[in-house]
Enzyme design. Structure first.
Site, mmCIF file in Angstrom:
data_model
loop_
_atom_site.group_PDB
_atom_site.id
_atom_site.type_symbol
_atom_site.label_atom_id
_atom_site.label_comp_id
_atom_site.label_asym_id
_atom_site.label_seq_id
_atom_site.Cartn_x
_atom_site.Cartn_y
_atom_site.Cartn_z
ATOM 1 C CG PHE A 1 -1.415 7.699 -5.138
ATOM 2 C CD1 PHE A 1 -1.695 8.441 -6.276
ATOM 3 C CD2 PHE A 1 -1.631 8.288 -3.897
ATOM 4 C CE1 PHE A 1 -2.178 9.735 -6.179
ATOM 5 C CE2 PHE A 1 -2.123 9.581 -3.783
ATOM 6 C CZ PHE A 1 -2.393 10.306 -4.933
ATOM 7 C CD GLN B 1 7.405 2.373 -0.773
ATOM 8 O OE1 GLN B 1 8.602 2.625 -0.941
ATOM 9 N NE2 GLN B 1 6.772 1.516 -1.542
ATOM 10 C CB VAL C 1 -0.939 0.008 1.219
ATOM 11 C CG1 VAL C 1 -1.768 1.287 1.251
ATOM 12 C CG2 VAL C 1 -1.844 -1.225 1.203
ATOM 13 C CG ASP C 2 3.264 2.043 -2.994
ATOM 14 O OD1 ASP C 2 3.947 1.571 -2.065
ATOM 15 O OD2 ASP C 2 3.276 1.598 -4.154
ATOM 16 C CE1 TYR C 3 1.456 7.650 4.215
ATOM 17 C CE2 TYR C 3 2.056 5.343 3.971
ATOM 18 C CZ TYR C 3 2.177 6.554 4.642
ATOM 19 O OH TYR C 3 3.031 6.667 5.711
#
Length: 251
Positions: free
Chosen positions: A140, A170, A132-134
């Site tokens: 995102f 992340q 999970v990129d944020y």
């Protein structure tokens, strides 16, 4: 802390479309780090807990996984190996498993509950890692280019409900900054999920990894901590001795 409960410290290696190892800053600027085979051999000598290799161009460019190349990488790797990049179908994973990959890291696939469920059904939840990129409170995908419209916690919960057995959280903004991780977000996500959370993004020294563990992460991952040294970011691939005990494990 028992050996089973001890935290894990995970080097993350980023492959570009030319099969070079690079390190990014905020998912943008790239620095060449080295040849992947040489770096893997170095980490073998350091008795690293596990290794995560991510092809950061596969998803955006749409090219297929080069299973022969992955087999070569896995053949050099003497620790548990997680691989991500371009995973769109459960059928892609059988060759990866045969070649020594133990975990699948999903990027855009984190938004696909059917894919997560299929992978968990065949290989077990422990093999499925949702990344999970944020940025700015939104999760995102596609290398930080597409807003999912979900918060990081909401996407993480959905991935776990679908069958993911681990979650990487992340911060895009902190990627490569080497100023420390987003401890507030790490703590929030770790407290809400029933699966291990891996903190990634922002670490530049061992103390930052320890802070992430203290915040609630089960593991702390980094590229910069294991790739650069000093204020000028000189490339020096290493695995600090204070992350290992006399048996080669993290303290």
């Amino acid at each position: 802390m028992s050996d089973i409960e001890r935290p894990r410290y995970i080097p993350v290696l980023l492959l570009d479309r030319q099969r070079r190892l690079v390190k990014t800053v905020a998912f943008g600027e790239r620095t060449y780090v080295g040849d992947p085979f040489n770096v893997i051999r170095l980490f073998n000598e350091k008795e690293v807990d596990e290794l995560c290799i991510l092809d950061i161009d596969a998803g955006r460019d749409g090219y297929e996984i080069d299973h022969g190349f992955v087999a070569e990488l896995a053949g050099e790797c003497f620790m548990p190996l997680a691989y991500g990049g371009g995973l769109r179908d459960v059928r892609q994973c059988a060759p990866l498993v045969r070649n020594g990959v133990e975990k699948f890291v999903l990027g855009a696939g984190t938004t696909n509950p059917a894919l997560i469920g299929a992978l968990a059904g065949v290989y077990g939840s422990s093999s499925v890692v949702a990344c999970v990129d944020y940025r700015g409170g939104h999760a995102f995908v596609d290398g930080g280019q597409r807003d999912t419209g979900l918060s990081p916690l909401a996407l993480a919960k959905a991935a776990v409900a679908a069958g993911a057995g681990e979650v990487i959280i992340q911060s895009i903004e902190r990627d490569g900054a080497r100023t420390g991780m987003d401890l507030a977000m790490i703590g929030t996500v770790a407290a809400e999920l029933p699966v291990p959370v891996i903190a990634l993004g922002g670490a530049g020294e061992v103390a930052h990894l320890a802070e992430a563990i203290d915040a609630g992460a089960a593991a702390a991952a980094s590229g910069s901590t294991f790739s650069f040294i000093g204020r000028l970011r000189a490339v020096l691939v290493t695995y600090p001795e204070d992350l290992t005990d006399k048996t080669g494990g993290a303290p």
